[in-house]
Scaffold this motif. Structure first.
Motif, PDB file in Angstrom:
ATOM      1  N   ALA A 100       0.828  -1.216   0.000  1.00 51.55           N
ATOM      2  CA  ALA A 100       0.000   0.000   0.000  1.00 51.55           C
ATOM      3  C   ALA A 100       0.857   1.260   0.000  1.00 51.55           C
ATOM      4  CB  ALA A 100      -0.932  -0.014   1.212  1.00 51.55           C
ATOM      5  N   GLY A 101       1.940   1.238   0.786  1.00 54.14           N
ATOM      6  CA  GLY A 101       2.802   2.412   0.854  1.00 54.14           C
ATOM      7  C   GLY A 101       3.484   2.725  -0.468  1.00 54.14           C
ATOM      8  N   LEU A 102       3.947   1.713  -1.157  1.00 51.37           N
ATOM      9  CA  LEU A 102       4.589   1.928  -2.456  1.00 51.37           C
ATOM     10  C   LEU A 102       3.582   2.410  -3.492  1.00 51.37           C
ATOM     11  CD1 LEU A 102       6.881  -1.234  -2.519  1.00 51.37           C
ATOM     12  CD2 LEU A 102       7.650   1.134  -2.293  1.00 51.37           C
ATOM     13  N   GLN A 103       2.397   1.833  -3.445  1.00 47.07           N
ATOM     14  CA  GLN A 103       1.365   2.248  -4.408  1.00 47.07           C
ATOM     15  C   GLN A 103       0.950   3.691  -4.187  1.00 47.07           C
ATOM     16  OE1 GLN A 103      -1.533  -0.826  -3.689  1.00 47.07           O
ATOM     17  NE2 GLN A 103      -0.776  -2.133  -5.344  1.00 47.07           N
ATOM     18  N   GLU A 104       0.949   4.139  -2.954  1.00 45.49           N
ATOM     19  CA  GLU A 104       0.606   5.538  -2.674  1.00 45.49           C
ATOM     20  C   GLU A 104       1.582   6.503  -3.341  1.00 45.49           C
ATOM     21  OE1 GLU A 104       0.393   6.024   1.507  1.00 45.49           O
ATOM     22  OE2 GLU A 104      -1.466   4.867   1.743  1.00 45.49           O
ATOM     23  N   HIS A 105       2.801   6.018  -3.610  1.00 44.35           N
ATOM     24  CA  HIS A 105       3.806   6.845  -4.281  1.00 44.35           C
ATOM     25  C   HIS A 105       3.824   6.594  -5.785  1.00 44.35           C
ATOM     26  CE1 HIS A 105       5.239   7.274  -0.123  1.00 44.35           C
ATOM     27  NE2 HIS A 105       5.842   8.374  -0.536  1.00 44.35           N
ATOM     28  N   GLY A 106       2.779   5.964  -6.298  1.00 43.86           N
ATOM     29  CA  GLY A 106       2.647   5.794  -7.736  1.00 43.86           C
ATOM     30  C   GLY A 106       3.429   4.649  -8.335  1.00 43.86           C
ATOM     31  N   LEU A 107       3.949   3.758  -7.522  1.00 44.73           N
ATOM     32  CA  LEU A 107       4.726   2.638  -8.038  1.00 44.73           C
ATOM     33  C   LEU A 107       3.838   1.418  -8.257  1.00 44.73           C
ATOM     34  CD1 LEU A 107       7.856   2.985  -5.736  1.00 44.73           C
ATOM     35  CD2 LEU A 107       7.795   3.359  -8.211  1.00 44.73           C
ATOM     36  N   GLU A 108       4.106   0.686  -9.306  1.00 42.63           N
ATOM     37  CA  GLU A 108       3.458  -0.600  -9.536  1.00 42.63           C
ATOM     38  C   GLU A 108       4.137  -1.633  -8.644  1.00 42.63           C
ATOM     39  OE1 GLU A 108       2.504  -3.603 -13.278  1.00 42.63           O
ATOM     40  OE2 GLU A 108       4.473  -2.617 -13.144  1.00 42.63           O
ATOM     41  N   VAL A 109       3.353  -2.443  -7.940  1.00 48.19           N
ATOM     42  CA  VAL A 109       3.907  -3.438  -7.025  1.00 48.19           C
ATOM     43  C   VAL A 109       3.520  -4.836  -7.508  1.00 48.19           C
ATOM     44  CG1 VAL A 109       4.066  -4.234  -4.641  1.00 48.19           C
ATOM     45  CG2 VAL A 109       3.721  -1.802  -5.118  1.00 48.19           C
ATOM     46  N   LEU A 110       4.516  -5.672  -7.724  1.00 57.01           N
ATOM     47  CA  LEU A 110       4.299  -7.054  -8.131  1.00 57.01           C
ATOM     48  C   LEU A 110       4.547  -7.957  -6.932  1.00 57.01           C
ATOM     49  CD1 LEU A 110       6.243  -7.049 -11.542  1.00 57.01           C
ATOM     50  CD2 LEU A 110       3.839  -6.489 -11.123  1.00 57.01           C
ATOM     51  N   VAL A 111       3.519  -8.686  -6.533  1.00 52.17           N
ATOM     52  CA  VAL A 111       3.652  -9.652  -5.444  1.00 52.17           C
ATOM     53  C   VAL A 111       3.321 -11.037  -5.997  1.00 52.17           C
ATOM     54  CG1 VAL A 111       3.092  -7.970  -3.659  1.00 52.17           C
ATOM     55  CG2 VAL A 111       1.265  -9.334  -4.686  1.00 52.17           C
ATOM     56  N   HIS A 112       3.773 -12.046  -5.310  1.00 55.86           N
ATOM     57  CA  HIS A 112       3.596 -13.405  -5.783  1.00 55.86           C
ATOM     58  C   HIS A 112       2.128 -13.811  -5.749  1.00 55.86           C
ATOM     59  CE1 HIS A 112       7.857 -14.844  -5.943  1.00 55.86           C
ATOM     60  NE2 HIS A 112       8.017 -13.745  -5.225  1.00 55.86           N
ATOM     61  N   ARG A 113       1.740 -14.614  -6.742  1.00 52.14           N
ATOM     62  CA  ARG A 113       0.388 -15.140  -6.812  1.00 52.14           C
ATOM     63  C   ARG A 113       0.425 -16.670  -6.851  1.00 52.14           C
ATOM     64  NH1 ARG A 113      -0.747 -10.940  -5.050  1.00 52.14           N
ATOM     65  NH2 ARG A 113      -1.908  -9.244  -6.005  1.00 52.14           N
ATOM     66  N   THR A 114       0.910 -17.236  -7.961  1.00 52.64           N
ATOM     67  CA  THR A 114       0.900 -18.693  -8.105  1.00 52.64           C
ATOM     68  C   THR A 114       2.277 -19.312  -7.911  1.00 52.64           C
ATOM     69  OG1 THR A 114       1.214 -18.598 -10.501  1.00 52.64           O
ATOM     70  CG2 THR A 114      -1.050 -18.564  -9.692  1.00 52.64           C
ATOM     71  N   VAL A 115       3.323 -18.504  -7.867  1.00 55.20           N
ATOM     72  CA  VAL A 115       4.677 -18.979  -7.560  1.00 55.20           C
ATOM     73  C   VAL A 115       4.998 -18.575  -6.126  1.00 55.20           C
ATOM     74  CG1 VAL A 115       7.125 -18.788  -8.139  1.00 55.20           C
ATOM     75  CG2 VAL A 115       5.412 -18.821  -9.964  1.00 55.20           C
ATOM     76  N   PRO A 116       5.437 -19.491  -5.278  1.00 49.98           N
ATOM     77  CA  PRO A 116       5.674 -19.136  -3.872  1.00 49.98           C
ATOM     78  C   PRO A 116       6.737 -18.057  -3.713  1.00 49.98           C
ATOM     79  CG  PRO A 116       5.637 -21.529  -4.145  1.00 49.98           C
ATOM     80  CD  PRO A 116       5.650 -20.934  -5.524  1.00 49.98           C
ATOM     81  N   PRO A 117       6.552 -17.132  -2.759  1.00 47.84           N
ATOM     82  CA  PRO A 117       7.582 -16.122  -2.502  1.00 47.84           C
ATOM     83  C   PRO A 117       8.778 -16.685  -1.749  1.00 47.84           C
ATOM     84  CG  PRO A 117       5.771 -15.863  -0.950  1.00 47.84           C
ATOM     85  CD  PRO A 117       5.348 -16.931  -1.924  1.00 47.84           C
ATOM     86  N   ASN A 118       8.601 -17.863  -1.146  1.00 42.22           N
ATOM     87  CA  ASN A 118       9.683 -18.478  -0.368  1.00 42.22           C
ATOM     88  C   ASN A 118      10.587 -19.306  -1.287  1.00 42.22           C
ATOM     89  OD1 ASN A 118       8.388 -21.102  -0.709  1.00 42.22           O
ATOM     90  ND2 ASN A 118       6.899 -20.383   0.799  1.00 42.22           N
ATOM     91  N   ASP A 119      11.409 -20.165  -0.696  1.00 42.94           N
ATOM     92  CA  ASP A 119      12.376 -20.914  -1.495  1.00 42.94           C
ATOM     93  C   ASP A 119      11.731 -21.954  -2.400  1.00 42.94           C
ATOM     94  OD1 ASP A 119      14.265 -19.407  -0.270  1.00 42.94           O
ATOM     95  OD2 ASP A 119      15.401 -21.063   0.606  1.00 42.94           O
ATOM     96  N   GLY A 120      10.436 -22.213  -2.230  1.00 43.22           N
ATOM     97  CA  GLY A 120       9.739 -23.095  -3.154  1.00 43.22           C
ATOM     98  C   GLY A 120       9.671 -22.549  -4.564  1.00 43.22           C
ATOM     99  N   GLY A 121       9.925 -21.249  -4.744  1.00 42.56           N
ATOM    100  CA  GLY A 121       9.922 -20.648  -6.073  1.00 42.56           C
ATOM    101  C   GLY A 121      11.306 -20.462  -6.664  1.00 42.56           C
ATOM    102  N   ILE A 122      12.349 -20.800  -5.899  1.00 45.50           N
ATOM    103  CA  ILE A 122      13.719 -20.531  -6.348  1.00 45.50           C
ATOM    104  C   ILE A 122      14.054 -21.245  -7.649  1.00 45.50           C
ATOM    105  CG2 ILE A 122      16.153 -21.007  -5.794  1.00 45.50           C
ATOM    106  CD1 ILE A 122      15.242 -18.549  -4.439  1.00 45.50           C
TER     107      ILE A 122
END
Length: 788
Positions: free
Chosen positions: A752-774
């Motif tokens: 939310a904080g980054l978006q308030e400054h006009g930045l596009e934020v990409l977060v994980h959806r179907t690929v794990p953010p942890n080491d399962g996606g490495i």
């Protein structure tokens, strides 16, 4: 009526690629071709589905449209290639390798004509039609635990090789009875060419055995269940569970350990036998209404819970609830799932209570999936074993997804997701094997424009997991027809995956751990960069041979540049600091507050704190150093939650998040975080924050308020650093990745904080953010570097 007698007859070959085998695609094509008055054939082969069709132009065009726009629910069509053929005289259907006339349409015998190049379908939960049959006393499949059709059921865990046909599955030994064969042969039946088709007369059967594999001798005289069932083994198992028994249950991809989730004594005994002190258990419930009694689910979360993928969905828990407190001690969330096989549905209905369904393993070893392994490893932990005679070819543990508002995020990608292909932005010039990291291991293979990741394997430090890791490499290469031409791996020289990669006699592509994290999120979004990647996790080997974990990287799929990081801190005792977070607490307290307070607060956590304070007061040249945000969370979690040691990864940080959940976001002013510059990089300095945490802890401020203010402080500092670095580098997109961003509160605040400054934020959806996606990130980087 329009006169079509003079319209030209056309003949085409259609090649369909994607996940099109094991999903009812051939029956789908047959049905529409016959309806449209077309002749020809459809068959599976090693490249997908091949169709040759002859008829009026409008009918051929309509079939081509349906292949893309109206494919079966489980199909994923990625391409349809159309080649015109010469119309031949009407002479009936000849072997598909030759010219055909348009007299009729048939499903032809599958062809194994080369290296496999077709995705294998995922395992899916039972469809409503099959469940209706299982619950209908008048149906011949009443109470049958292995009911399935072309729209549902196991696929990946049964497939031995492709093309996908019954002889290439673990159902090969089961010969269909006349009634099942009639369904299989009837184009009007939904089991038309359903390869795992079976019934009580000809298919697999359940059996309830004792813990050593001997015939079942009963459990405490328990009788009866909540509802009638046709299978005696289910009735016996349900009665035992209702009376407090612990059972091993053979499911789709392996064994679960199950107990009545409402029974505190049963849950406590399961923890004792499994040597699992605090790590939360997942709970299986019969339907969505039951799930909503236990957790808060949005429509998005409910849709995912009830989807054919049937993952474990982690959501905010309701209190009080019928579930025993020991199921997820001290946590604000609970993982729930719906039955993903008729066996599970029968058990849940008959028991009449939610059931703990946890992986059938010890610690972080792989899930047991063979009958002998279940007896050997699980027998000592259980009172009985529910097994059956349908072999599981490859183990596949449950997937885990977090539901946060309308956003869902895969945390463990396994059953229901693996081996579904992920599409790259450009095709690979070489076949790639990526061997992942050390924890939450997965492996990936690349062929053409897709990367296919394995199911979740576990932590490679366990010998059984390492054997499963080797098996997964062979299995993924075999199913995909991949002969690796290069291998991508982590930089850490001591990872077992790295050591294997260097022994394979293939060109190697070393990939920095956090670069792989960022790349995995880019792949998740079909992007190539460049972006500002914010990678916060436990530990990852850096290019300077120190342990990173709080990184700001300017990255694309080829290169990355480290432009910022958390201030480095010693890791007292090396890996012991991960298991004993009091060590990180003492280190941060010493540098932030001085030796007296470090010894005082640290002493309340462990009697060795004073000794560690003196040790850290001397030269630190021989101690490992880390910039890990995960270890900072451990330190503050130890101070605030009084958590000196952990029984599972990240426990102190998870409990800290649970405390913060008691306070609304934004209600607490953030603790201060400093900033400096080192070697031209931005450095976040958390010492002022740790000092404030310590002062409030001594001053008696409520722990939930401290936890909330800490989260606000980390988030505010991360947003400020991210905005400044993105601006300086002219970047408009930011990736949030790494295991720390599994923390829903932190991730939400930073996003939310980054978006308030006009930045596009990409977060994980179907690929794990942890080491399962490495491994997915490694694979994408190897492809991009090879492309030059």
């Amino acid at each position: 009526m329009t006169d079509t007698s003079t319209e030209p007859v056309q003949r085409w070959q259609l090649r369909v690629t994607g996940t099109v085998q094991g999903v009812g695609f051939r029956p789908f094509v047959y049905h529409h071709a016959v309806r449209l008055g077309l002749g020809g054939f459809v068959r599976n082969d090693s490249a997908g589905v091949l169709i040759e069709v002859e008829g009026l132009e409008a009918a051929v065009a309509e079939l081509g449209r349906l292949l893309v726009d109206d494919a079966p629910p489980l199909a994923r069509v990625t391409g349809v290639t159309v080649v015109p053929l010469t119309v031949v005289p009407d002479g009936g259907v000849t072997p598909p390798s030759k010219a055909i006339g348009a007299a009729r349409f048939v499903i032809a015998r599958s062809a194994d004509d080369g290296h496999p190049d077709v995705p294998v379908s995922i395992d899916t939960g039972p469809c409503e039609d099959c469940l209706a049959e299982v619950n209908d006393p008048a149906d011949r499949r009443y109470g049958y635990a292995f009911t399935n059709c072309t729209n549902c059921g196991p696929r990946y865990t049964l497939v031995v090789s492709v093309p996908y046909d019954r002889p290439a599955t673990t159902m090969a030994a089961f010969i269909m009875c006349p009634a099942c064969q009639h369904e299989y042969d009837d184009p009007a039946d939904r089991r038309f060419h359903a390869q795992p088709n079976a019934c009580p007369a000809c298919g697999p059967h359940l059996e309830l055995r004792g813990p050593g594999g001997a015939p079942w001798s009963g459990w405490g005289g328990a009788t009866g269940g909540a509802g009638p069932v046709a299978d005696h083994a289910v009735a016996q198992a349900a009665a035992a569970l209702r009376s407090g028994a612990i059972l091993a249950i053979k499911g789709v991809g392996g064994y679960h350990l199950a107990v009545d989730a409402t029974s505190s004594p049963a849950v406590t005994e399961l923890r004792r036998r499994k040597s699992r002190d605090d790590k939360p258990f997942a709970v299986m419930v019969p339907n969505g209404d039951s799930a909503r009694q236990l957790v808060e689910l949005t429509d998005a979360g409910m849709a995912l819970l009830a989807s054919p993928r049937r993952p474990i969905v982690v959501a905010p828990r309701r209190t009080p609830s019928a579930v025993a407190p020991g199921v997820a001690p001290g946590l604000a969330e609970l993982g729930v799932m719906l039955p993903y096989s008729p066996l599970h549905q029968l058990l849940l209905t008959t028991v009449g209570q939610p059931l703990v369904m946890t992986s059938g393993n010890v610690s972080d070893e792989p899930i047991a999936y063979t009958d002998d392994d279940a007896v050997d490893r699980l027998g000592p932990m259980v009172d009985g074993i529910v097994t059956h005679d349908r072999p599981i070819h490859i183990r596949c543990d449950d997937s885990v997804v977090r539901a946060r508002g309308d956003v869902t995020q895969v945390l463990r990608r396994s059953r229901g997701y693996a081996p579904e292909p992920i599409y790259l932005s450009a095709p690979a010039a070489h076949a790639v094997l990526a061997v992942g990291a050390e924890l939450k291991s997965t492996v990936s293979v690349v062929k053409g424009s897709t990367v296919v990741a394995s199911h979740h394997l576990g932590d490679l430090e366990h010998p059984a997991t390492y054997r499963a890791f080797l098996q997964a490499i062979d299995h993924m290469c075999h199913l995909g027809g991949v002969t690796p031409e290069m291998v991508a791996h982590d930089l850490h020289p001591e990872y077992l995956s790295t050591k294997l990669a260097t022994e394979l006699e293939l060109p190697t592509v070393p990939v920095q751990h956090h670069h792989a994290h960022v790349a995995s999120c880019l792949v998740d979004h079909g992007r190539t960069g460049p972006v500002l990647g914010i990678a916060f996790d436990g530990l990852g080997y850096g290019t300077d041979e120190t342990l990173w974990g709080g990184e700001f990287l300017v990255a694309d799929l080829v290169d990355c540049e480290r432009v910022g990081h958390l201030a480095p801190m010693v890791l007292p005792g090396g890996t012991a600091a991960i298991r004993q977070p009091w060590r990180m607490a003492v280190a941060w307290l010493l540098d932030s507050c001085g030796p007296a307070l470090a010894a005082d607060l640290g002493g309340g956590l462990d009697r060795r704190a004073d000794t560690l304070v003196r040790l850290l007061g001397g030269p630190r040249t021989s101690m490992p150093v880390t910039t890990s945000v995960g270890r900072l969370f451990d330190a503050v979690g130890a101070i605030v939650c009084e958590r000196s040691s952990v029984s599972y990864e990240g426990q102190a940080a998870i409990e800290l998040e649970a405390l913060a959940a008691q306070v609304p976001p934004g209600a607490m002013a953030p603790y201060p975080v400093g900033r400096s510059a080192r070697d031209g990089r931005l450095v976040m300095e958390p010492s002022p924050m740790v000092a404030a945490v310590a002062a409030d802890r001594v001053g008696g401020r409520p722990p939930p308020e401290i936890a909330a203010a800490f989260h606000e402080g980390v988030a505010a500092a991360t947003v400020a650093a991210g905005v400044d670095l993105a601006t300086m580098r002219g970047l408009s997109s930011v990736v949030l990745t790494g295991g720390v961003f599994q923390n829903a509160r932190l991730s939400g605040l930073v996003e939310a904080g980054l978006q308030e400054h006009g930045l596009e934020v990409l977060v994980h959806r179907t690929v794990p953010p942890n080491d399962g996606g490495i491994s997915i990130g490694q694979a994408a980087i190897a492809v991009a570097r090879a492309a030059g």
